[in-house]
Every structure is written in structure tokens, then in C-alpha cells.
Design a protein around this motif. Structure first.
Motif, PDB file in Angstrom:
ATOM      1  N   GLN A   1       0.811  -1.215   0.000  1.00  0.00           N
ATOM      2  CA  GLN A   1       0.000   0.000   0.000  1.00  0.00           C
ATOM      3  C   GLN A   1       0.846   1.266   0.000  1.00  0.00           C
ATOM      4  O   GLN A   1       0.319   2.364  -0.161  1.00  0.00           O
ATOM      5  CB  GLN A   1      -0.896   0.032   1.254  1.00  0.00           C
ATOM      6  CG  GLN A   1      -1.982  -1.016   1.270  1.00  0.00           C
ATOM      7  CD  GLN A   1      -3.093  -0.665   0.315  1.00  0.00           C
ATOM      8  OE1 GLN A   1      -3.508   0.467   0.236  1.00  0.00           O
ATOM      9  NE2 GLN A   1      -3.551  -1.633  -0.443  1.00  0.00           N
TER      10      GLN A   1
ATOM     11  N   ILE B   1       4.383   3.701  -1.051  1.00  0.00           N
ATOM     12  CA  ILE B   1       5.016   4.091  -2.313  1.00  0.00           C
ATOM     13  C   ILE B   1       6.214   3.200  -2.637  1.00  0.00           C
ATOM     14  O   ILE B   1       6.458   2.896  -3.815  1.00  0.00           O
ATOM     15  CB  ILE B   1       5.393   5.590  -2.320  1.00  0.00           C
ATOM     16  CG1 ILE B   1       5.695   6.070  -3.731  1.00  0.00           C
ATOM     17  CG2 ILE B   1       6.555   5.893  -1.378  1.00  0.00           C
ATOM     18  CD1 ILE B   1       4.538   6.010  -4.676  1.00  0.00           C
TER      19      ILE B   1
ATOM     20  N   GLN C   1       4.782   0.095  -4.055  1.00  0.00           N
ATOM     21  CA  GLN C   1       4.155   0.388  -5.343  1.00  0.00           C
ATOM     22  C   GLN C   1       5.179   0.645  -6.446  1.00  0.00           C
ATOM     23  O   GLN C   1       4.889   0.490  -7.617  1.00  0.00           O
ATOM     24  CB  GLN C   1       3.211   1.586  -5.202  1.00  0.00           C
ATOM     25  CG  GLN C   1       1.966   1.230  -4.376  1.00  0.00           C
ATOM     26  CD  GLN C   1       1.046   2.426  -4.163  1.00  0.00           C
ATOM     27  OE1 GLN C   1       1.447   3.571  -4.313  1.00  0.00           O
ATOM     28  NE2 GLN C   1      -0.198   2.153  -3.799  1.00  0.00           N
ATOM     29  N   ARG C   2       6.379   1.050  -6.035  1.00  0.00           N
ATOM     30  CA  ARG C   2       7.427   1.297  -7.027  1.00  0.00           C
ATOM     31  C   ARG C   2       8.301   0.072  -7.250  1.00  0.00           C
ATOM     32  O   ARG C   2       9.356   0.147  -7.886  1.00  0.00           O
ATOM     33  CB  ARG C   2       8.310   2.464  -6.586  1.00  0.00           C
ATOM     34  CG  ARG C   2       7.635   3.820  -6.662  1.00  0.00           C
ATOM     35  CD  ARG C   2       7.458   4.273  -8.098  1.00  0.00           C
ATOM     36  NE  ARG C   2       6.800   5.569  -8.147  1.00  0.00           N
ATOM     37  CZ  ARG C   2       5.477   5.726  -8.263  1.00  0.00           C
ATOM     38  NH1 ARG C   2       4.682   4.680  -8.358  1.00  0.00           N
ATOM     39  NH2 ARG C   2       4.959   6.939  -8.299  1.00  0.00           N
TER      40      ARG C   2
ATOM     41  N   ARG D   1      -4.162   8.786  -3.018  1.00  0.00           N
ATOM     42  CA  ARG D   1      -3.959   9.593  -1.811  1.00  0.00           C
ATOM     43  C   ARG D   1      -5.187  10.441  -1.518  1.00  0.00           C
ATOM     44  O   ARG D   1      -5.616  10.566  -0.358  1.00  0.00           O
ATOM     45  CB  ARG D   1      -2.742  10.505  -2.007  1.00  0.00           C
ATOM     46  CG  ARG D   1      -1.451   9.775  -1.757  1.00  0.00           C
ATOM     47  CD  ARG D   1      -0.268  10.339  -2.517  1.00  0.00           C
ATOM     48  NE  ARG D   1       0.880   9.463  -2.333  1.00  0.00           N
ATOM     49  CZ  ARG D   1       0.990   8.260  -2.894  1.00  0.00           C
ATOM     50  NH1 ARG D   1       0.024   7.781  -3.668  1.00  0.00           N
ATOM     51  NH2 ARG D   1       2.053   7.512  -2.672  1.00  0.00           N
TER      52      ARG D   1
ATOM     53  N   LYS E   1      -8.156   8.381  -0.113  1.00  0.00           N
ATOM     54  CA  LYS E   1      -8.000   7.990   1.298  1.00  0.00           C
ATOM     55  C   LYS E   1      -8.314   9.163   2.219  1.00  0.00           C
ATOM     56  O   LYS E   1      -8.938   8.994   3.261  1.00  0.00           O
ATOM     57  CB  LYS E   1      -6.584   7.453   1.545  1.00  0.00           C
ATOM     58  CG  LYS E   1      -6.379   6.083   0.908  1.00  0.00           C
ATOM     59  CD  LYS E   1      -5.013   5.470   1.193  1.00  0.00           C
ATOM     60  CE  LYS E   1      -4.933   4.111   0.484  1.00  0.00           C
ATOM     61  NZ  LYS E   1      -3.658   3.433   0.676  1.00  0.00           N
TER      62      LYS E   1
END
Lengths: 510, 510
Positions: free
Chosen positions: A304, A306, A309-310, B363, B366
Motif C-alpha cells: 500500500q 510508495i 508500489q514502485r 492519496r 483515502k
């Protein structure tokens, strides 16, 4: 003649220089070379394993000395950062509300901060949550499933206990009691948990991850190497549950380990699955709520944030590359990336180490601020619910309150149970904790109205739970008895397990 | 002879090639050159301004055609993203709870999504919050301070109205009524708001920012160029308040504009200052709470996020560089960076534009999830507080409730009032909104207990505020009257302002 001589001398000088430069080149090249260790290792291997699972970590030492040495360093518990300590801290002492939240569940007895993998077995035997089998009748409280993440003896035993020798099936393993495998589970988390011993390829050793992926049509075996650098962690650092022994829908699957990833990888996705199968881990003795106990959903929460996600893998930050002379290898001293900012954060981020450290702390502080509120509200709500139960609240009145408490506690636990969540996904954790506070307060408002209806107006009295000892007394735990029995267990039963394991060659001494 | 000729031909060929290559070099160099436009501009300036403030933006057009042209494009309202629209959206229609939260304050009448700077004056005149001066007795509801951010006529008039010609002093400007400057404030936000007209150096034109920095021992004039690329925005996109006309501690400072940065740049820092000076913007007519109205703390929130913390300026993303042939210049079409991901995010981030866009939306989603809960709880709490007031709650009973509502609403408003906050600092915004929900629910719990004490058990009845119209009716607003008077104002008074301004040469037509 003189001229000829000079010409000859010139050629010698030229040739000599060429040779010198060539040799210099060889030396520099050898000094500068950053060759992956794997090449030299595989050319010089002394032991060829023919089995994919080798439970004794010591047997890898000779061929993988650097990995073994750094893995051994997970014994070191000296690293301390502001919100992250390798030293054992009694969390229940620091936040006694947690005793109340986990009333009726073994976590209320004992909950410490995690230590390195090297301590996994030792800590598991001594934690009060595993009871004291062999000391008294009710001491054998956990199924063998609890061993699942504690070392490479687990896949070994799962295979040994499989009903058929040709099919790897963990059902018989999960069906045993925890104490039945005490003399088998003797090697802590190590090499064969993540590597195929024959090739050293990354390969999660436990079936639950493969089964969870298969459930949604994916195949762990097809994951990329970079994904594997997270998946070997994700086989344990994830949310899971045990199938209830009396579940009529799952005959023959008592305490079978399952990851609730059927609807996705978020907190709400898992809750949807649990609600659908009407699952709960325990019924809270104060409020009567069917509680879901979250189990370190580290992988899910990392996804969840960054970094996840990267495509940053767990190993990128927790097992950064290390250099020793010309050899580059993966540091197996798994720990907080804050201990090695130069080799972790700064691989990508060009900021000063202190700035990066403060960025992490700031995120953690913001999360913890909301976390503390969630714990305060929830703990009080459980006691207040007990008060209205004792004062005649009906089942219909309790039902919406219990539903709110279940939602609240699930979000709180999911947000705080896994290591590093407040850094891995700060906004997601803040969001979850915010909903935890929200649902707990909705419950408290309903409770106040029900209390008023049953004749109680004003604040609801709750016992003192301001310290761990008071909180444990308030929920009726006899800690002296539990501690003394655990002591007996550690002094009498565990030594027998170790002795038996040694006799059977399950432990290699080096 | 033949040989000589060949030699001569060879030299010609060689010389010709050299010349051709040289010329080609010149052409390519001219094509490739990314010269800052400023050099060519300053060498070819037609108008030399001797005054630092030139209010008419049109007078800059000839010398700064690209900046002028892109600035003009702020009129374009066609950009729409998932959570960000340049098209005017009626926020009160979308979230009618806000009508309730701002009951007793002009925001409950009219609150739309922001449009480009080119619309600033027009939108200000037509918004119901500025009333209808000249139409009826109570229509002149705002001080001139409200003009402060609406264009370069502001610093011009502040200077003109200064008590002494040698000292720039905005006190007399702030002391006027809004309507008194209607014929002076006729040029929308533009060049002289951010640039010194003589040098085009970046220079915030308004005094409040300088005063706020001076308060804490800092000097805006010493800020770096990169800081200035944010500070020209921060002179307006920031939290502020007006000194109350009857404040005995600040004689002669009626409606003086102040930034509450005395204790720092966070939401809690500003609250600490407001509490200390016992400040409030209005008393909520339902709950009797002394409300703090947050005013777009865009700069403060940006400082809380990772982009601000890494020194990314507002202009870096909202005014990215643009290229036209060999000229590179700053895009003055200030808008959402999502409209130009290739020139904004992708300057630093190598991800696909769609991935980056989704990261932003995630973002925002949320945050908005928690925002919606805060608005629901707070709106209900205000009505519930009114209910207990009507049913005999004492001042002592109300005091803690009002304190909680003040805290809650301040955090909610601070978190939602500024543009882009949910992206600028997602965790900080989630944290603030979480506390807003928390405090509102603490208030509701107290209210329920007070209600029970005064004989009301169970849910507290609240009116229907499920649409903007119903909510405005519930708080007693006569929207038809307000709209019709505003229409009269726009049709009769505003044209006179414009006419007078033209007559006095305050508007340049091109």
C-alpha cells in the motif's frame, strides 16, 4: 652500430612498458572487480545438496560463509532507533490498553517487540502465548500450525508427515498439537526457508503462500526474481488464519493455515472474506465481540505504500548489498534499514542520513498519535460494553455495538501488528487507525444510549487498567501462576526436546 | 602541372568543407540553444518601468508575450481531473454538511471550487459571501481586507492609502469597507503581485508575509530564489485572520491581516496562537461554539509533505518550464500539475503518466474517506448541541462540548480548505481529519450524556440537511432574497465601479 643499438634498446623499452602496463591492468582489474559472489561460490562449492530442504543452517556455513556470518548476526539485538528496537521491549507494559483489547486471547499474557530471526525458536518457547505443555492439563493450548514460520524444520516435517510421499501436503502437520513437534522444530529461521538448498534459488518453503496465489489464479513460481526478494518474506510476514477444527465446510483441515487474500490485499478486502465465512479468532470476554486478531500483514501493508508500489522489494532495504573486497553479497543480517542508511535509503535518496531518519520518525509519530487514541477508545469501549451487558442490555442492543467493535479492533490490529507499517504505508496506516477510532467511538455512543435506557446516566465506571499488572488483573489473569508454569516448562520440557533432537541428529553442532 | 592542379583542388575542397562544417555548427547551435528567455527579453525591452508596482497586467504584454499569453490562459476552465476541476462546482451542493458547519458565517451561502486567477475579481464580486453593498443596509458586510489577494491594485492602494508617503503601511487599506475600493480593485491577480515591475525579480507584493516572517526573526527579502518561487504563492495561499475591530490590544488595527505563524507552521501551532489570543471567526448559531474558520493554509500544508520538505517549490509543479523553439520560459498558466504530467511529475519521476495520476488519486481518495466522516459527525454534533441547549443544558455542561467542537472543526477546515492538500501532504491531512472525527465524536458522546441527564434518552432528532437547499433552510438562510439582491448588485453597482475605474485610467484596454 651505435644507432642500431639504440633502436634495439628502444624496442626493449617499448616492449617492457607494454608488459608492465598489461600486468598493471590485470592487477587493477582484479582489485576493481565487483563480481557477484555467486560465480566464485558455485565454482568452489564443497557440498552438493541433493535435497531442496536442509533444515540445519550450519550445513551451509562452509559454502556461504558471508551469508552465514551475517545471518548469524540476527542474534545481535543492540540496534535501537526511536520507534524500532531490536531489544526486547514489553509492549503490554508500555501500552496496557492492549491487555484489555486482547482479553480472552493469549496475546494479553505476553507481547514483546520482535527480535532477530536467530531468536525465533527460543522466543517462541518462552512466550506465555504457547502455554506450558507437559506441565498441566490445559497447558497444551496451541496447534502445530504455530510453528509454521519458525524455521526450516517446518517444510521438512510437513513433507515427512504428508499422507502420500509423492504429494507435499501440510494437513497432517497442521493437525498436530504444538508440543508434539517440540523435538523436531529445533533449527531457527534460516537458509532453507527461502532458498532451494540445491541451487540456492529463492523459493518460499511454505505452502500457504502458493495456495493463496493459486486461489486467485496466480503462480508464485512464475514471480520475477525481484518479486521473490519480497515473497520469501511474504510467506510469513502476512495476515493469516487457522481453519477452525470444527468447521463443517472444511473437514480434515483442522488448524490449516490460510491467507485471507481471496478478495485482495487490503484490510477491508480481508475483512470482507472473514465476514463472509463468519470467522473470528476469539470472543471477547468483556464485550462479547467476535474479534478478528490481525497477524502481522507486513507484506500487504508494504504493497500500500510508495516503496512497494514502485517495486522496491523487502530485501532491497532489509538485506542491502554489502561489499567485502571485490565481493558483493546480500547482507543476511535482516534488520531496520535505519541501521544502514548508507546502504539502504541512500541507494536511491540523495538526502543526508539524519534528514532521512527524521522523515521516517515523523511518519511514525503521526501514526502513533492516532494509534494511541484508537487503543484508549477501544479498551474503554470493551469495559463499557461489559457494563451494559451486566445491566441488562439485550442481544438486539448489543449486536450493532459488537459489530462496530469488531470493525474497529480489526483495523487497529491490522495497522499495528506488522513491523514497520507506519513507515511502509504511513497514510494507509493513519487511515485505518482513523477508522478504528471512529468505529470505537460510534460504539461508545451507542453504549451510552443503551446504558441510559437501562437507567445509567453519565460516565460508565471502568476498572483501573493503567499498568500492565492492573490491566491483567482487571481481565482476570493469574500472571504469577502462568509465569511459574512457564518457568517449569522451560526448565523441564524444553531440555528434553533439545536432547531428543540431538540424539536424532536434528541439530548439527559446529 | 596536373599534379599541382590536384593539390590546389584539394585545398579548395578542404577549405570549403571547413567553412560548411563551421556554418552548420552555427545553425545547429542556434537551433539547439536553450537560452533563458530573460536575456533576450532584457536586451529588447520596449518599456522601462520606474515603479515597482504596475497594476495593469496588460502593460506587460509587449515585453513578456509568452508569460502574458500563458497567464491569460488561467481563464481556461476546461481542465477536469477526478478530484480537481477548473470548472466551477458548487461544493455546498455536493457536501451539504458544510452548510451546517458554516452556519452563521457567509461560507454557508456560497462555496464553489476555485477557478483560475483570471477569474478572481469576477468571482469575488459575484460570490454571495461579499454581500450586496449599495443594495440594502446590511449588504456591506466585508472589510477591504477581503480584497487583499485579488490583484496588483491591492499593493498600489495600500501604498496610496498609507498615512505617510515614505512608509508603506496597509492599516488604512484594511480599515476601509470592501465596497469602498470597488472602483479601485479592477485588475485581477497578475504580474505585479509577484514581480517587481522594474526588474521582474520575484517579490511578494503584500505586507502580511513580511510581517509574519519578521515576527519570528526571519526576512523574506533574504529568501533564496527557489524559496521565492513558493513565497510569491505563500503571500496568499496561507492561513490568516483579521484583527477584530474592537480588539483592545490592537488599537488602530481594525481588520488588519495577520498570519498566525507565531508558534510554527502546523495546524496545532496556529491553534495555539488563536487560543492564546482567545480568537474566533464567528460563534456558531447552533452549538454556540467559538469557531475558527481556516483559510486555505496551502503553503503550510505543502511544507508538511515530502515535496515541500525536499525543497520543491510551488512553481516547480504549478508553473513548469515550457519551451517554444529555442526559448525556455515559465508557464504562467498556473493549474493542476496533473494537466501537464510530462512537464511536472515526470521531470523527477520516471513512472508512466497514468501510474502517477493514479498515485495522486489514491492519496486523495483515502483523505476524502476520512473527510466525509468528519463532516457527517460535525454537522450532526452542531444540531445535537442545539438540541441540548434548547433542553436546558447548562453553560458548564456546554463548555467542554464547545471546546471539542472548536478543535474538531478547526482541524477539519484546516485540512480541507486549501487546494491540493490531499496530495501535498496526504498523511498530515489524514491525521488532521482523523482528529477532527475524534473530537466531534467525543463531543457527541458528551452531548448524549447531557441529553440523558436532561431527560432525553436515545437518538437526538436533527432536521433534514441532506441537500444544500434543505441545509440552508435548516439554518435559516433566505437564499432567494440573497440571490436576488446579489443579482441587483451585479447589475447596478458593479458596472458603476468598472465605469469609474475606466474613467480614472485604472483599466487599460488592449
Amino acid at each position: 652500430m651505435e644507432k642500431k643499438l639504440k633502436k634495439w634498446q628502444g624496442w626493449v623499452l617499448f616492449g617492457g612498458t607494454m608488459i608492465a602496463v598489461f600486468l598493471l591492468g590485470l592487477i587493477v582489474s582484479s582489485l576493481m572487480e565487483r563480481r557477484a559472489e555467486v560465480v566464485s561460490v558455485f565454482n568452489n562449492k564443497r557440498t552438493e545438496f541433493t535435497d531442496s530442504i536442509i533444515a540445519q543452517n550450519e550445513r551451509f556455513k562452509a559454502d556461504y560463509p558471508r551469508e552465514y556470518e551475517t545471518w548469524s548476526m540476527t542474534e545481535d539485538t543492540s540496534f535501537v532507533s526511536k520507534y524500532n528496537s531490536s531489544q526486547e521491549v514489553d509492549v503490554l507494559e508500555a501500552r496496557p490498553e492492549m491487555v484489555v483489547l486482547w482479553a480472552g486471547y493469549a496475546f494479553s499474557r505476553h507481547y514483546n517487540t520482535p527480535r532477530g530471526h536467530k531468536h525465533a525458536l527460543e522466543d517462541m518457547r518462552k512466550i506465555l502465548r504457547t502455554g506450558n505443555p507437559g506441565i498441566d492439563g490445559d497447558g497444551d493450548m496451541q496447534p502445530a500450525t504455530c510453528w509454521t514460520c519458525k524455521g526450516p524444520d517446518v517444510p521438512r516435517m510437513m513433507r515427512e508427515l504428508s499422507a502420500s510421499k509423492s504429494v507435499f501436503d501440510p494437513a497432517n502437520f497442521y493437525a498436530k498439537k504444538w508440543s508434539e513437534l517440540g523435538a523436531e522444530e529445533v533449527n531457527t529461521i534460516g537458509c532453507s526457508d527461502c532458498h532451494d538448498a540445491r541451487t540456492m534459488d529463492l523459493r518460499p518453503a511454505r505452502p500457504a503462500l502458493y495456495e493463496a496465489w493459486a486461489q486467485v489464479g496466480k503462480d508464485v513460481r512464475k514471480a520475477s526474481h525481484q518479486e521473490m526478494r519480497s515473497l520469501v518474506c511474504a510467506q510469513c510476514h502476512t495476515e493469516y488464519y487457522f481453519i477452525k477444527p470444527d468447521d463443517p465446510k472444511n473437514p480434515g483441515k483442522a488448524n490449516y493455515l490460510v491467507f485471507p487474500q481471496h478478495y485482495g490485499m487490503t484490510c477491508e478486502d480481508a475483512e470482507k472474506w472473514f465476514d463472509e465465512i463468519d470467522f473470528y479468532d476469539y470472543i471477547h470476554p468483556l464485550s462479547g465481540t467476535k474479534i478478528l486478531k490481525a497477524q502481522h500483514p507486513g507484506y500487504e501493508i508494504a504493497l500500500q505504500g510508495i516503496h512497494g508500489q514502485r517495486g522496491v522489494s523487502c530485501a532491497d532495504c532489509h538485506m542491502p548489498y554489502k561489499q567485502e573486497g571485490g565481493v558483493k553479497y546480500t547482507d543476511h543480517h535482516i534488520m531496520s534499514p535505519l541501521a544502514n542508511i548508507d546502504r539502504t535509503c541512500q541507494t536511491c535518496h540523495r538526502q543526508d542520513a539524519e534528514v532521512l531518519r527524521q522523515n521516517v520518525y515523523e511518519r511514525q509519530e503521526k501514526c502513533n498519535e492516532v494509534r494511541d487514541r484508537a487503543e484508549q477508545e477501544l479498551a474503554r469501549a470493551h469495559f463499557e460494553a461489559k457494563f451494559i451487558i451486566d445491566n441488562g442490555a439485550t442481544e438486539a442492543e448489543l449486536k450493532p455495538i459488537q459489530a462496530l467493535l469488531r470493525k474497529s479492533q480489526w483495523r487497529w490490529d491490522y495497522a499495528i501488528a506488522s513491523h514497520g507499517a507506519t513507515f511502509h504505508a504511513p497514510q494507509e496506516v493513519t487511515r485505518l487507525l482513523s477508522h478504528a477510532v471512529d468505529f470505537a467511538q460510534q460504539a461508545r455512543l451507542l453504549i451510552a444510549k443503551v446504558a441510559a435506557k437501562h437507567g445509567h446516566i453519565g460516565d460508565i465506571p471502568v476498572p483501573d487498567y493503567s499498568t500492565k499488572a492492573k490491566a491483567q488483573a482487571a481481565i482476570g489473569l493469574d500472571m504469577q501462576k502462568l509465569n511459574s508454569k512457564k518457568q517449569q516448562f522451560l526448565e523441564t520440557i524444553v531440555p528434553k526436546w533439545i536432547e531428543e533432537a540431538k540424539k536424532n541428529g536434528k541439530i548439527v553442532e559446529i
